[in-house]
Design an enzyme around this catalytic site. Structure first.
Site, PDB file in Angstrom:
ATOM      1  N   TYR A 131     -34.911 -18.049  43.351  1.00 54.36           N
ATOM      2  CA  TYR A 131     -34.067 -18.823  42.440  1.00 54.36           C
ATOM      3  C   TYR A 131     -34.722 -20.125  41.977  1.00 54.36           C
ATOM      4  CZ  TYR A 131     -30.361 -15.719  44.099  1.00 54.36           C
ATOM      5  OH  TYR A 131     -29.615 -14.622  44.408  1.00 54.36           O
ATOM      6  N   ILE A 132     -35.706 -20.613  42.699  1.00 54.59           N
ATOM      7  CA  ILE A 132     -36.292 -21.918  42.365  1.00 54.59           C
ATOM      8  C   ILE A 132     -37.686 -21.738  41.779  1.00 54.59           C
ATOM      9  CG2 ILE A 132     -34.920 -23.215  44.027  1.00 54.59           C
ATOM     10  CD1 ILE A 132     -37.212 -23.052  45.999  1.00 54.59           C
TER      11      ILE A 132
END
Length: 878
Positions: A131-132
């Site tokens: 997600y990052i």
């Protein structure tokens, strides 16, 4: 039965192919273990736990940055992709790589982040790697990478190459800090401020002394007095920044490094539940900035609570640094200042290397540009038209260049001639001689500049560091405030969460004797002092129930080092059959040991005993036995006549006759007088140890006047638990009710400087009163209670803006008015400076008044002197 040596051997027999011979080899298991463990320890130290000196990186961090450089296209990459790419170089799992990326990203230096990367202040973790996103920062691209100055090695599987060290042109290990635990070795390097490191590097290049101190991203306060330059044996004390806006509220604005808001609140709740202090409620309002609000119940001192927070919770922690780095394939222990100098020298060497590489490249460009110019302008290419072989072509061109070779930077090689033959006809036909001269001139200028930098390498390196600071230093100001901390006495701030009881006959003391006699409130860390009828005493740690000895005459909480608590004692000595009087203090003892206040003879006993908190004297009436042969069977005795000594002193003989009883007659004044109070300006605390500014001798009723820079004043008591904001205190002194406060202030509403003089109309302890305008920009410049205050003022006069300096007595400008008054204008001109000078007190002629006493007054005085002399004579006679 086999011996130990035989048991620790493994016999390996190998037979030859024809089975006619064999070879036997013996290997000690102990030796195998030692070698394997040493290899393992060396691997963990060099390849996992400890950063390298020259680039400040652990292997996993170096491999992450190398992977990100290979992937770099200016856009963000998913961290999951970076982890996968890094696994080509790092022989460990994805979890270790992911944790290292998050750790580097949170430091906001080498990696730019996007998404939820967690928060080191709250302890919240980052989102999953899928997600990052991340990419290299511009700073990292500038200081960490250069393939031409990088040494390479094969990866663990031999398929690719990876850097041995990155050519880091910055003291990265000091900027980021590092922590690691290896086999029998650990490292703990503190992070330092970006701008301060650059300034220190410049100072090192200039030959100046340096002393860098850590700076933590969580802010807070830090005491580096025992930092020891980051080496083993040093210690850093860190504190949360705590504000006290009112009597019922405490706000924690920043936290110590390594502490999260969650762990801090847990420690506060635990300390409250254990009775260390009392709080009403704690609320975490942390968002962009840390804000933990603590509400206090009524009657609880904020100052004592703040001290208790530092003493019993994670509001204060200690860190022991241990600077260890890898150099030359081995760990070394070194201090931060030496490490910075080595890193700076390494940066200079890298810059020199880059300049030399650039000089070589520019020289090659200049050489070939000149060679090409000669080849085309002198039409040497036409000489090869009749050549029939390749060797003839090379020879012809080389012969044509011979007259011009002295002009060139180096000798012409065959490769250079081959390169000339590759020039296309179209380029030859469009060759512009003027433009070629411009290119050559430009290259010559660049070469001259590079040579100048090489000749003045230190100046070039300083300019490099200044450029780094200009480009990347904004927003990287120091977060941690450097302070000197006072040592908080835990016993002074511990809440009285227990009750002390005593059973005098049975000889027990403690907080569990709830059916017996109540003595006082106490805390669970206090010491209890107990005096017995036979003249002994003992100090012991408080417990639920402790036996100290039968026939207790006095029990109380004991404070170590209390020199103002004086004991008055009259005792009977069984050996000499005499009675003694003594005054003494007890400032230091060994716990759980009985001490004798008498001479120790069996049958000695205490006849009279009192404890006096402020060294009060007293007068007692002594009643002698009716069977004694003394002429006077009763007399008064004043303890004030005795000198205060140690507990082991014998005392003075009171009387040789048997005493029937001793009774208290009247209390006396303190024989030690008031307490000398000092203000330590470095920590903002009061003390009696002669540290800092002397405030005066304080007794009952005395107060302290504090005037703050924000234009407010406050009256406080002289308790040693008081706290004062060092940065905001303008004046602190003993309060004189007759004093007049003279102040110069700038009024933000009127945009002018004013002078006012006033006396304190409100004298409530602890109430903060603002006496200047609350308009934005209002500032208090001068405040004094001197009787004849003089200030120095600078102002601009006339069209030429001539600067005039003038001394002004404030008494001449304004009369004493109320504290709410604005006052009179200081000057009609533009004031640029106001400062307080030494007060010029007028000389006062002292005239002694001679008063004639009446006959009656003289008679009363003589009677008083006679009584004192008679009492002293009686005392000496008895």
């Amino acid at each position: 039965m086999k011996n130990n040596k035989e048991q620790n051997e493994i016999n390996i027999k190998e037979k030859s192919a024809n089975g006619n011979s064999h070879m036997e080899e013996s290997i000690h298991v102990q030796g195998m273990y030692e070698n394997w463990f040493l290899d393992y320890a060396s691997y963990v130290i060099l390849e996992r736990a400890v950063p390298a000196l020259f680039d400040g990186l652990k292997p996993v961090q170096r491999r992450i940055l190398h992977s990100m450089k290979r992937m770099d296209d200016g856009r963000f990459n998913k961290v999951a992709n970076i982890i996968g790419h890094t696994m080509q170089f790092h022989p460990h799992g994805d979890a270790a790589i992911g944790d290292a990326i998050v750790n580097m990203g949170q430091k906001d230096l080498l990696i730019e982040t996007q998404g939820n990367w967690g928060d080191i202040r709250t302890g919240d973790g980052a989102a999953a790697p899928r997600y990052i996103e991340a990419r290299l920062s511009k700073f990292a691209l500038e200081v960490a990478f250069n393939p031409q100055t990088t040494h390479w090695q094969l990866t663990y599987d031999g398929r690719q190459k990876e850097p041995i060290h990155l050519p880091m042109k910055f003291p990265l290990v000091l900027a980021q800090g590092a922590e690691g635990i290896a086999v029998g070795l650990a490292t703990k390097i503190m992070p330092h401020n970006f701008n301060e490191l650059i300034e220190a590097s410049i100072a090192a290049l200039e030959g100046k002394s340096i002393n860098i101190l850590p700076d933590f991203s969580t802010g807070g306060l830090a005491d580096f007095s025992n930092y020891n330059e980051g080496q083993r044996g040093g210690k850093i004390r860190l504190r949360a920044k705590i504000e006290n806006p009112d009597k019922k509220t405490i706000i924690i604005k920043s936290i110590p490094y390594g502490v999260t808001t969650t762990s801090l609140i847990d420690s506060i709740v635990k300390a409250n539940d254990n009775g260390k202090f009392k709080i009403k409620k704690v609320v975490d309002n942390t968002a962009k900035d840390v804000e933990i609000i603590i509400e206090l119940p009524s009657g609880v001192s904020p100052d004592v609570t703040i001290d208790a927070l530092y003493a019993f919770t994670n509001c204060e922690v200690s860190i022991s640094p241990n600077l260890c780095v890898i150099t030359d394939e081995k760990p070394v222990f070194i201090n931060v200042n030496e490490l910075l100098k080595i890193s700076t020298t390494n940066t200079v060497d890298l810059l020199k290397w880059e300049l030399e590489i650039k000089l070589g490249e520019l020289s090659e460009k200049l050489f070939f540009s000149s060679l090409e110019k000669i080849f085309i302008e002198n039409r040497i290419y036409r000489d090869i038209e009749e050549c029939e072989t390749w060797e003839a072509v090379i020879t012809t061109i080389d012969k044509g260049l011979n007259p011009f070779k002295p002009q060139l930077l180096r000798e012409v090689t065959e490769d250079d001639i081959i390169k000339l033959t590759e020039i296309r006809i179209k380029r030859i036909s469009k060759y512009n001689s003027i433009k070629a001269d411009e290119v050559i001139k430009s290259l010559q200028d660049e070469i001259k500049e590079v040579k100048h930098h090489l000749k003045h390498l230190i100046e070039y390196a300083i300019e490099y560091f200044l450029n780094l600071q200009k480009k990347y230093g904004a927003g990287r100001e120091r977060q941690t405030e450097i302070r000197s901390f006072d040592n908080i006495e835990v016993a002074q701030v511990a809440l009285a969460n227990q009750k002390l009881y005593v059973n005098r006959e049975e000889g027990f003391v403690g907080y569990g004797l709830k059916k017996d006699e109540f003595v006082s409130e106490c805390s669970d860390i206090d010491d209890v002092i107990t005096f017995l009828k036979d003249g002994r005493f003992i100090v012991t740690r408080i417990a639920a129930k402790t036996f100290v000895g039968k026939n207790i005459t006095h029990a109380a909480v004991w404070k170590k080092g209390d020199e103002r608590l004086v004991y008055n004692l009259i005792y009977y000595d069984a050996k000499s059959k005499r009675n003694y009087a003594k005054r003494f203090t007890i400032t230091a003892i060994t716990r759980d040991k009985h001490y004798n206040l008498t001479k120790g003879a069996e049958g000695s006993k205490t006849l009279y005993f009192t404890a006096n908190p402020n060294s009060e004297s007293e007068t007692v009436t002594v009643y002698l036995s009716s069977n004694s042969r003394a002429r006077k069977k009763m007399f008064d005795f004043d303890f004030g006549l005795l000198e205060i000594k140690g507990r082991g002193a014998q005392g003075n003989i009171l009387t040789k006759w048997p005493i029937r009883k001793v009774s208290h007659k009247e209390a006396g004044a303190s024989t030690l007088g008031g307490v000398d109070i000092y203000y330590d300006e470095t920590v903002g605390r009061l003390n009696t140890d002669a540290r800092g500014k002397y405030l005066g001798n304080f007794d009952n009723g005395n107060q302290i006047l504090v005037i703050y820079k924000d234009g407010s004043y406050e009256l406080t008591g002289y308790e040693l638990t008081n706290r004062y904001d060092v940065g905001n205190v303008l004046l602190i002194e003993q309060f004189n009710t007759e004093a007049t406060i003279s102040a110069v202030h700038y009024d933000g509403e009127k945009k002018n400087f004013y002078v006012k003089r006033f006396t304190l109309e409100t004298q409530t302890i602890g109430r903060v009163v603002r006496f200047i305008s609350e308009a934005k920009g209002s500032t208090l410049l001068v405040a004094t209670t001197a009787g004849n205050p003089v200030v120095e003022m600078e102002y601009l006069k006339g069209r030429a803006k001539e600067k005039i300096t003038e001394k002004i007595n404030l008494n001449d400008l304004v009369d004493v008015k109320g504290w709410k008054a604005r006052g009179n204008r200081l000057s009609n001109y533009r004031v640029t400076y106001v400062g307080l000078l030494e007060s010029e007190e007028p000389e006062i002629e002292i005239i002694e008044e001679v008063k004639e006493l009446s006959v009656e007054e003289q008679k009363q005085g003589e009677e008083q002197e006679g009584k004192k002399k008679a009492q002293l004579d009686l005392f000496m006679k008895n």
